[in-house]
Design an enzyme around this catalytic site. Structure first.
Site, PDB file in Angstrom:
ATOM      1  CD  GLU A 288      -7.448 -55.101  -4.770  1.00  0.00           C
ATOM      2  OE1 GLU A 288      -8.493 -54.677  -5.303  1.00  0.00           O
ATOM      3  OE2 GLU A 288      -6.821 -54.467  -3.903  1.00  0.00           O
ATOM      4  CD  GLU A 342     -15.477 -57.488   1.772  1.00  0.00           C
ATOM      5  OE1 GLU A 342     -15.049 -56.782   2.705  1.00  0.00           O
ATOM      6  OE2 GLU A 342     -14.825 -57.734   0.742  1.00  0.00           O
ATOM      7  CE  LYS A 345     -15.339 -52.819  -0.307  1.00  0.00           C
ATOM      8  NZ  LYS A 345     -14.245 -53.264  -1.176  1.00  0.00           N
ATOM      9  CD  GLU A 351     -16.494 -50.723  -5.106  1.00  0.00           C
ATOM     10  OE1 GLU A 351     -15.777 -51.188  -4.206  1.00  0.00           O
ATOM     11  OE2 GLU A 351     -16.072 -50.488  -6.242  1.00  0.00           O
TER      12      GLU A 351
END
Length: 490
Positions: A288, A342, A345, A351
């Site tokens: 990541e 997203e 989250k 985030e």
């Protein structure tokens, strides 16, 4: 990001505390032979369509995300993304990538680890979660849990390496020996991480965990997976270092090397720790890394422009073959975080905003990973339908994929999601500190215009037509390269 990206240590210049716990680095000047101009042009034109291949983390914490079939169709026909990393085992997603040529990394839940340490448990897990899909879907690697060392769970930590060993044995027994096995770690596994030459694995873990783990990875030709985030290690003063812009650099007094990129320093820190144990030959995989497009109001260095700058630099750094200062001439299998924004989250704003694409596939920025939509992209709906039709419900002539929806990997659903795709409750505090520390100066976020990929109105292709069309285009840049070379030479 994975479970608790905030656990990564920050390697910043002396006197500049990191935004959060993470490491640092950057590419040095490279020296090589002078090539004739026409040769350079030829090489560039021939390899350009393939040099930008990169992986991406495909998370699903959103209520507005497209179907897996549409995602697979989009990646195949419109991007150079050639591998995806999943944070769990979801049958519909794994089936969607069958026959696409995109390799898939799947992740076991943290809670599965004790069971995987037993041969019966590992055999059952493979039968349920791999056999129904492989080899129709190119499952290239199984990640055993996510950032287990950060959990402080002695049971999970103690069973981690045995689980990796037993799972690999189960794969070999089932005839799937080509599938690699590893586990992602944050840079929190290191101490004395700055300067890179001083980095080492944490005491006790170095002998009890990482020595047998690296022995296993060497024996099975599998990589050590690390999650590296310069984003969590910068502040207003060190932003150029985190983004690998021109900067004075950070001197490693142990080697005399000056690092101008936080990412390169992070990778070399991992390498130094491995070398101290005698395993410098084991490959490193970046599980990541990424940069958000949006964060807290007023945070310096967060906008689509900075995200594009970091990811464009990243792709060049890990795919060029130039390597790092301590690891020259290496490439690094790398997965950018993340495919989509997203919206579900938890935690700070950042985030939810690491995605390279909006849920409607609109690019957040241009980093050169898009194919020419006019030449290579059939209609999205038609391609998705073709992939759905082509995806087999059975693989290896064994159990139906639908009937074999993994029970073991979904038995602890909330644990799987939280452990493997965020540990967001834990990450919130440090991520908030990261955003707060970077506040100040002119932190207004740039709002770049988003360009939605064009869609063609062509006759729907048959299954597999998309990849055939892409393959047909392969000789074109080669022909152009040869023609240009001859012209320049003459």
């Amino acid at each position: 990001m994975g479970t608790s990206r905030h656990h990564l240590l920050g390697l910043c210049p002396a006197g500049h505390p990191p935004v959060a716990h993470r490491l640092t680095m950057g590419p040095p000047p490279r020296h090589g032979f002078m090539l004739r101009a026409e040769v350079v042009i030829c090489i560039f034109l021939v390899i350009a369509p393939f040099s930008m291949a990169i992986g991406v983390n495909y998370g699903t914490k959103g209520d507005n995300l497209p179907s897996p079939a549409k995602v697979a169709a989009f990646l195949v026909t419109r991007t150079n993304i050639d591998r995806v990393k999943l944070f769990d085992i979801k049958p519909d997603i794994i089936r969607a990538f069958a026959g696409t040529g995109i390799s898939v990394m799947v992740t076991t839940s943290n809670g599965d680890i004790p069971g995987l340490a037993t041969q019966n448990g590992a055999d059952a897990w493979v039968a349920t979660n791999i056999a129904p899909y492989y080899p129709a879907t190119d499952i290239s690697l199984i990640a055993v849990g996510n950032e287990i060392m950060d959990t402080a769970d002695k049971n999970l930590i103690g069973n981690l390496v045995p689980a990796m060993q037993t799972l690999k044995a189960a794969l070999v027994t089932a005839g799937y020996g080509k599938i690699r096995v590893s586990t992602p770690s944050s840079l929190g596994i290191l101490v004395d991480a700055q300067p890179p030459s001083a980095a080492r694995f944490r005491d006790v873990w170095d002998v009890a965990i990482f020595t047998p783990m690296l022995q296993f990875l060497r024996k099975t030709k599998s990589p050590l997976i690390v999650n590296t985030y310069p984003y969590f290690g910068y502040n207003g003063d060190t932003l150029p270092y985190a983004l690998a812009r021109p900067n004075p650099g950070v001197l490693d007094t142990g080697t005399g090397i000056t690092y101008t990129s936080m990412l390169e320093a992070q990778l070399d820190s991992v390498y130094s720790a491995m070398k101290k144990l005698g395993f410098e030959d084991v490959e490193i995989l970046v599980g990541e890394t990424g940069w958000p497009t949006k964060a807290m109001d007023g945070q310096i260095g967060v906008s689509p422009a900075e995200a594009a700058e970091y990811n464009k630099y990243l792709i060049g750094a890990v795919t060029s073959g130039s390597g790092t200062l301590l690891m020259p001439k290496r490439k690094f299998e790398t997965y950018i975080f993340a495919l989509f924004n997203e919206d579900l989250k938890p935690g700070p704003v950042a985030e939810r905003n690491f995605g390279m694409f909006q849920p409607d596939f609109t690019p957040m920025y241009d980093i050169g990973i898009m194919k020419d939509p006019v030449k290579t992209a059939p209609p999205m709906a038609a391609t998705a339908h073709a992939l759905e039709a082509a995806a087999p419900t059975e693989a290896n002539g064994s159990n139906s994929a639908k009937a074999s929806a993994p029970a073991s990997s979904t038995g602890n659903k909330s644990s799987t999601t939280d452990e493997a795709e965020g540990s967001d409750a834990q990450s919130s505090t440090k991520s908030e500190q990261s955003e707060a520390a970077a506040k100040g100066g002119d932190g207004e976020e740039e709002i770049s215009e988003k360009t939605k990929p064009k869609e063609e109105s062509a006759t729907p292709p048959a299954a597999g037509a998309a990849s055939e069309a892409t393959n047909f285009l392969f000789p074109i840049p080669c022909i152009l390269a040869v023609a240009l070379c001859l012209t320049v030479h003459v």
